[in-house]
Scaffold this active site. Structure first.
Site, PDB file in Angstrom:
ATOM      1  N   HIS A 126      48.495 -14.488  26.237  1.00  0.00           N
ATOM      2  CA  HIS A 126      47.919 -13.682  27.310  1.00  0.00           C
ATOM      3  C   HIS A 126      46.407 -13.740  27.163  1.00  0.00           C
ATOM      4  CE1 HIS A 126      47.768 -10.484  30.376  1.00  0.00           C
ATOM      5  NE2 HIS A 126      46.657 -10.131  29.726  1.00  0.00           N
ATOM      6  N   CYS A 127      45.739 -14.240  28.192  1.00  0.00           N
ATOM      7  CA  CYS A 127      44.282 -14.431  28.138  1.00  0.00           C
ATOM      8  C   CYS A 127      43.586 -13.227  28.769  1.00  0.00           C
ATOM      9  CB  CYS A 127      43.898 -15.711  28.869  1.00  0.00           C
ATOM     10  SG  CYS A 127      42.119 -16.034  28.853  1.00  0.00           S
ATOM     11  N   PRO A 128      42.843 -12.442  27.995  1.00  0.00           N
ATOM     12  CA  PRO A 128      42.170 -11.263  28.560  1.00  0.00           C
ATOM     13  C   PRO A 128      41.052 -11.641  29.525  1.00  0.00           C
ATOM     14  CG  PRO A 128      41.508 -11.601  26.272  1.00  0.00           C
ATOM     15  CD  PRO A 128      42.619 -12.568  26.537  1.00  0.00           C
ATOM     16  N   GLU A 131      42.848 -12.224  32.611  1.00  0.00           N
ATOM     17  CA  GLU A 131      43.757 -11.090  32.808  1.00  0.00           C
ATOM     18  C   GLU A 131      45.093 -11.564  33.358  1.00  0.00           C
ATOM     19  OE1 GLU A 131      44.954  -7.592  31.963  1.00  0.00           O
ATOM     20  OE2 GLU A 131      42.894  -8.190  31.549  1.00  0.00           O
TER      21      GLU A 131
END
Length: 265
Positions: A126-128, A131
């Protein structure tokens, strides 16, 4: 209202867009190669740079808003019996029931994302910054985005350096070049991050491994019995890259695992 904005990723995407266009504006307004080309009437370089920046922003939003490969509950339930009858359970780990979704049974290489609250096929991470999850459907576009972003950043570094001017004193030099130096620092930091990300992802793609599998293989049921250098999904660098970038379909990873898994599983 504020929590909803954070959950939707609005602030992250708005921050990315704001930083991108502010940096681009600084490069166009200061005495850089871009500005000098405009003054001479040579518009090819400024237009090409602008188009690269626009393309990077469009790819960012495409990857950020794209379905990464969410597992549909009704699809998995309907095909679960067929999968279990097709794949010998003596040598292949049974389909896992997700402890969070409850009604879902995860296909192999899928993982539940607690941020998105969904299971994602061929989950990578999950890439912040976007998002969103990076998974089966958007992973290749994530790498294309990183490539275009790196091109824009390296070009921006060159442009920013071209605008740094000499001064008689350090104080005057910082005062004259302060804004460009700030832009140079932002672009430099992002360039290092993108280079590291791109290098790691290209390596993992070349061996057909995800970030999650690489970091947590000792806890993953279908990998923890394999050796440290063993990957049942690896078909060789060329085939891995071809399948990743050129084949757009949902892969039945259980079948590949059954063909290549060690007998000890």
């Amino acid at each position: 209202m504020v929590q909803k904005m954070f959950r939707s990723g609005f602030l992250v995407r708005a921050s990315h867009t704001l930083i991108t266009w502010l940096t681009t504006l600084v490069l166009f307004l200061h005495n850089t190669d871009l500005r000098r080309c405009e003054e001479r009437g040579e518009l090819l370089l400024p237009v090409l740079f602008f188009l690269v920046v626009v393309l990077s922003v469009l790819l960012y939003f495409a990857v950020s808003l794209m379905d990464p490969g969410f597992v549909l509950t009704d699809t998995v339930k309907g095909s679960n019996e067929e999968l279990e009858s097709m794949i010998p359970q003596t040598s292949t780990p049974r389909l896992r029931r997700c402890g969070y979704c409850l009604l879902q049974q995860q296909p192999m290489r899928a993982k539940h994302c607690q941020t998105c609250k969904r299971c994602v096929r061929r989950f990578d991470h999950h890439c912040p910054w976007i998002e969103n999850c990076v998974g089966e459907r958007n992973h290749r576009w994530f790498i294309v985005y990183l490539l275009v972003q790196l091109l824009a950043l390296l070009w921006a570094l060159h442009i920013a350096l071209s605008g740094i001017s000499a001064s008689l004193t350090w104080a005057l030099w910082f005062r004259v070049n302060g804004v460009l130096l700030a832009a140079l620092g932002v672009v430099g930091v992002f360039s290092v991050v993108v280079v590291l990300l791109l290098g790691c992802h290209l390596y993992l793609v070349s061996i057909n491994c995800t970030t999650w599998e690489f970091m947590s293989r000792h806890r993953i049921s279908y990998l923890k019995h394999c050796g440290d250098e063993e990957n049942p999904f690896d078909r060789g660098v060329f085939c891995n890259l071809w399948d990743f970038f050129c084949v757009c379909r949902t892969v039945m990873w259980e079948q590949m695992y059954e063909r290549n898994a060690p007998n000890s599983v």
